[in-house]
Design an enzyme around this catalytic site. Structure first.
Site, PDB file in Angstrom:
ATOM      1  N   GLY A   1       0.839  -1.202   0.000  1.00  0.00           N
ATOM      2  CA  GLY A   1       0.000   0.000   0.000  1.00  0.00           C
ATOM      3  C   GLY A   1       0.868   1.243   0.000  1.00  0.00           C
TER       4      GLY A   1
ATOM      5  CG  ASP B   1      -1.494  -0.201   8.754  1.00  0.00           C
ATOM      6  OD1 ASP B   1      -2.187   0.825   8.650  1.00  0.00           O
ATOM      7  OD2 ASP B   1      -1.751  -1.264   8.165  1.00  0.00           O
TER       8      ASP B   1
HETATM    9  O1  F6P Z   1      -1.077  -0.071   4.145  1.00  0.00           O
HETATM   10  C1  F6P Z   1      -1.732  -0.885   5.056  1.00  0.00           C
HETATM   11  C2  F6P Z   1      -3.169  -0.565   5.022  1.00  0.00           C
HETATM   12  O2  F6P Z   1      -3.241   0.782   5.272  1.00  0.00           O
HETATM   13  C3  F6P Z   1      -4.074  -1.327   5.990  1.00  0.00           C
HETATM   14  O3  F6P Z   1      -4.311  -0.714   7.199  1.00  0.00           O
HETATM   15  C4  F6P Z   1      -5.338  -1.492   5.181  1.00  0.00           C
HETATM   16  O4  F6P Z   1      -6.058  -2.613   5.607  1.00  0.00           O
HETATM   17  C5  F6P Z   1      -4.807  -1.672   3.836  1.00  0.00           C
HETATM   18  O5  F6P Z   1      -3.685  -0.840   3.755  1.00  0.00           O
HETATM   19  C6  F6P Z   1      -5.789  -1.374   2.736  1.00  0.00           C
HETATM   20  O6  F6P Z   1      -5.084  -1.269   1.558  1.00  0.00           O
HETATM   21  P1  F6P Z   1      -5.618  -1.548   0.096  1.00  0.00           P
HETATM   22  O7  F6P Z   1      -6.977  -0.968   0.009  1.00  0.00           O
HETATM   23  O8  F6P Z   1      -4.622  -0.832  -0.748  1.00  0.00           O
HETATM   24  O9  F6P Z   1      -5.594  -3.019  -0.102  1.00  0.00           O
END
Ligand code: F6P
Length: 344
Positions: free
Chosen positions: A10, A128
């Site tokens: 992410g 996170d």
């Molecule tokens: O980067 C981690 C995070 O922020 C998590 O807290 C969250 O569950 C996830 O990314 C969601 O990411 P995506 O929508 O990109 O899969």
């Protein structure tokens, strides 16, 4: 040296600041050529690249997201993926690869170094803040500020209507954002993945608070928070395209339970990806810059299999094996001895 760089997992605020720092020191001090791989490991396997130089870094420091693009997934999940990665290293004459990523990407980076002996250095990132081995990751500070700003705004409307506001923040496995934003925003209750909650206890706290008068409540809930066994009906798991459990939505489950048990009007705010977007805070720009400089130094020290980390405000190198396959839980002392003092 020919140094490759990719951003994986992410996105988060500060990724461009890392890239800028690697390029700046790599080119100016070490005479390196830095090559960016587009869309994480996909770019390595499909040979999609972008050359990075000091000139192209102009304006990048305050920019959110990543100019290289990012993806989840890894060469381990593609047929012939590992051979393709090795071939890319050989054909392109890569001397090193810097992987900027969270738990997933750092685990893959560690495995590739371990299994194939590839010269890889890691840089931990994630809003996170749940990477083992470092006191903090960049992106976290910005996300906490964004969530806190939202909570501040929600106080006034919650008070006007005398309502309960459920604010769902990111944190699929850890309650770092929830705990920090909850403390900073004066939350009535904070629910985190590390401490399964009992909905009846939450409602007792809300009732006691409302009995004192028109005291609206803000409940901050991390997306990965779970009810204690047997306290609420269990829910079927939903998976995303890369096979991860979709966490979003715990607040939507909680709101009707709270309304039903307390009779207080309850509204839900899902902050979602707003926490990941936009310009990095000054703190994150500095941290990302320090990590970028640490990473290019690590490349020249041949510290393969290591990642940059912050320990007691010093940038140090730690083996990626420390972080691989793990998640750093929130500091429970902070949750129990600081945050919960203000519950109710
Ligand atoms: O980067 C981690 C995070 O922020 C998590 O807290 C969250 O569950 C996830 O990314 C969601 O990411 P995506 O929508 O990109 O899969």
């Amino acid at each position: 040296m020919r140094v490759g760089l990719l951003t994986g997992g992410g996105d988060c605020p500060g990724l461009n600041a890392v890239i800028r720092a690697v390029v700046r020191k790599g080119e100016m001090e070490y005479g390196d050529e830095v090559i960016g791989f587009l869309d994480a490991w996909d770019g390595v396997m499909d040979r999609r690249t972008m050359s990075l130089d000091v000139h192209s870094m102009r304006g990048m420091l305050p920019k959110g997201g990543t100019l290289l693009g990012t993806r989840r997934g890894s060469p381990y999940e593609r047929d012939g993926g590992l051979e393709t990665v090795v071939k890319t290293f050989d054909d392109m004459g890569l001397d090193a690869l810097i992987v900027v990523g969270g738990n997933g990407s750092l685990t893959v980076a560690h495995n590739l170094h371990h299994d194939l002996g590839l010269p890889i250095v890691g840089v931990p990132k994630t809003i996170d803040n749940d990477v083992v081995g470092t006191d903090i990751t960049f992106g976290f500070n910005t996300a906490v500020q964004t969530a806190t700003d939202a909570i501040d705004r929600l106080h006034t409307t919650a008070e006007s209507h005398d309502r309960v506001m459920l604010v769902e923040v990111m944190g699929r496995d850890s309650g770092w954002i929830a705990t920090h934003a909850g403390i900073a925003g004066g939350a009535t209750v904070i629910l985190i993945p590390e401490q399964p909650f009992d909905i009846d206890e939450v409602c007792t706290i809300l009732r006691a608070r409302h009995q004192r008068g028109r005291y609206a409540s803000i409940v901050v809930v991390a997306e990965g928070a779970e009810p204690a066994a047997g306290t609420m009906p269990s829910q079927e798991k939903v998976y995303d395209l890369v096979g991860r459990v979709r966490r979003r939505g715990v607040a939507d489950r909680l709101a009707p339970e709270i309304e039903q048990r307390t009779g207080f009007e309850t509204r839900v705010v899902l902050l979602g990806h707003i926490q990941r977007g936009g310009t990095p805070s000054a703190y994150d720009r500095v941290l990302a810059t320090r990590f970028g400089l640490g990473a290019i130094d690590a490349v020249h020290a041949g510290a393969w299999g290591h990642m940059t980390a912050m320990r007691a405000d010093e940038v140090v190198l730690v083996p990626m094996s420390e972080a691989a396959g793990k998640t750093r839980p929130v500091d429970l002392a902070l949750y129990q001895n600081v945050a919960s003092v203000f519950f109710g």
